[in-house]
Design a protein around this motif. Structure first.
Motif, PDB file in Angstrom:
ATOM      1  N   ASN A  77       0.833  -1.328  -0.052  1.00  0.00           N
ATOM      2  CA  ASN A  77       0.053   0.010   0.124  1.00  0.00           C
ATOM      3  C   ASN A  77       0.757   1.375   0.181  1.00  0.00           C
ATOM      4  OD1 ASN A  77      -2.564  -1.344  -0.094  1.00  0.00           O
ATOM      5  ND2 ASN A  77      -2.727  -0.953   2.052  1.00  0.00           N
ATOM      6  N   THR A  78       1.691   1.214  -0.730  1.00  0.00           N
ATOM      7  CA  THR A  78       2.850   2.412  -0.807  1.00  0.00           C
ATOM      8  C   THR A  78       3.090   2.925  -2.189  1.00  0.00           C
ATOM      9  OG1 THR A  78       3.885   1.483   1.386  1.00  0.00           O
ATOM     10  CG2 THR A  78       5.103   2.934  -0.016  1.00  0.00           C
ATOM     11  N   VAL A  79       3.426   4.048  -2.485  1.00  0.00           N
ATOM     12  CA  VAL A  79       3.913   4.556  -3.477  1.00  0.00           C
ATOM     13  C   VAL A  79       5.330   5.360  -3.308  1.00  0.00           C
ATOM     14  CG1 VAL A  79       3.584   6.659  -5.403  1.00  0.00           C
ATOM     15  CG2 VAL A  79       1.553   5.047  -4.465  1.00  0.00           C
ATOM     16  N   TYR A  80       6.063   5.110  -3.920  1.00  0.00           N
ATOM     17  CA  TYR A  80       7.497   5.702  -3.700  1.00  0.00           C
ATOM     18  C   TYR A  80       7.874   6.858  -4.785  1.00  0.00           C
ATOM     19  CZ  TYR A  80       7.947   1.267  -1.370  1.00  0.00           C
ATOM     20  OH  TYR A  80       7.805   0.048  -0.394  1.00  0.00           O
ATOM     21  N   LEU A  81       8.799   7.651  -4.189  1.00  0.00           N
ATOM     22  CA  LEU A  81       9.396   8.650  -5.252  1.00  0.00           C
ATOM     23  C   LEU A  81      10.972   8.553  -5.045  1.00  0.00           C
ATOM     24  CD1 LEU A  81       8.800  10.910  -7.315  1.00  0.00           C
ATOM     25  CD2 LEU A  81       8.910  12.556  -5.321  1.00  0.00           C
ATOM     26  N   GLN A  82      11.348   7.987  -5.864  1.00  0.00           N
ATOM     27  CA  GLN A  82      13.087   7.838  -6.026  1.00  0.00           C
ATOM     28  C   GLN A  82      13.727   9.025  -6.657  1.00  0.00           C
ATOM     29  OE1 GLN A  82      15.213   5.061  -4.822  1.00  0.00           O
ATOM     30  NE2 GLN A  82      16.576   7.081  -4.799  1.00  0.00           N
ATOM     31  N   MET A  83      14.293   9.868  -5.826  1.00  0.00           N
ATOM     32  CA  MET A  83      14.816  11.028  -6.186  1.00  0.00           C
ATOM     33  C   MET A  83      16.424  10.987  -6.271  1.00  0.00           C
ATOM     34  SD  MET A  83      12.535  13.810  -4.029  1.00  0.00           S
ATOM     35  CE  MET A  83      13.268  13.390  -2.676  1.00  0.00           C
ATOM     36  N   SER A  84      16.928  11.454  -7.572  1.00  0.00           N
ATOM     37  CA  SER A  84      18.329  11.393  -7.768  1.00  0.00           C
ATOM     38  C   SER A  84      18.805  12.544  -8.193  1.00  0.00           C
ATOM     39  CB  SER A  84      18.730  10.097  -8.781  1.00  0.00           C
ATOM     40  OG  SER A  84      18.178   8.818  -8.319  1.00  0.00           O
ATOM     41  N   SER A  85      20.136  12.783  -8.283  1.00  0.00           N
ATOM     42  CA  SER A  85      20.794  14.144  -8.952  1.00  0.00           C
ATOM     43  C   SER A  85      20.035  15.203  -8.261  1.00  0.00           C
ATOM     44  CB  SER A  85      20.510  13.943 -10.457  1.00  0.00           C
ATOM     45  OG  SER A  85      21.463  12.803 -10.998  1.00  0.00           O
ATOM     46  N   LEU A  86      19.815  15.354  -7.067  1.00  0.00           N
ATOM     47  CA  LEU A  86      19.103  16.234  -6.247  1.00  0.00           C
ATOM     48  C   LEU A  86      19.711  17.652  -6.534  1.00  0.00           C
ATOM     49  CD1 LEU A  86      17.699  14.355  -3.454  1.00  0.00           C
ATOM     50  CD2 LEU A  86      16.296  15.615  -4.824  1.00  0.00           C
ATOM     51  N   LYS A  87      18.948  18.795  -6.641  1.00  0.00           N
ATOM     52  CA  LYS A  87      19.501  20.157  -6.795  1.00  0.00           C
ATOM     53  C   LYS A  87      18.820  20.590  -5.657  1.00  0.00           C
ATOM     54  CE  LYS A  87      19.075  19.698 -11.822  1.00  0.00           C
ATOM     55  NZ  LYS A  87      18.449  20.226 -12.885  1.00  0.00           N
TER      56      LYS A  87
END
Length: 125
Positions: A77-87
């Protein structure tokens, strides 16, 4: 109606990565499309990404395309947001939104009434 709880935010250096989670309870989450939004201090809330109910279709705002990936795990029951190369400009409070009426492609024009409390992401330069 589902209840949404975001987690995974924190402080990271530019170029780093974080994975945000949006955990749902109280409803059949697989019937809900889900979107991620963010709001920086002094700015309006803006759309980040969205995912369809089955999870096969996604859309992204241009400013995160190629750096962020949205996904979902129905069993958790989970949605993910993988964030890379963050600014540094990614610094904001990140919120997930869900509803079972509209299509994922209706984001960001139509948002649902279910919002989480948000999780803070801070990217240092």
């Amino acid at each position: 109606q589902v209840q949404l709880v975001e987690s995974g935010g924190g402080l990271v250096q530019a170029g780093g990565s974080l994975r945000l989670s949006c955990l749902a309870s109280g409803g059949t989450f697989s019937q809900y499309r889900v979107g991620w939004f963010r709001q920086a201090p002094g700015k309006e809330r803006e759309f980040v990404a969205a995912i369809s109910r089955p999870g096969a279709n996604t859309i992204y705002a241009d400013y995160v395309k190629g750096r962020f990936t949205i996904s979902r795990d129905h069993a958790k029951n989970t949605v993910y947001l993988q964030m890379s190369s963050l600014k540094p400009e990614d610094t904001a409070v990140y919120y997930c939104n869900a509803d079972h009426v509209w299509s994922y492609a209706d984001y960001p024009t139509r948002t649902g009434s279910n919002w989480g409390q948000g999780t803070q992401v801070t990217v240092s330069s």
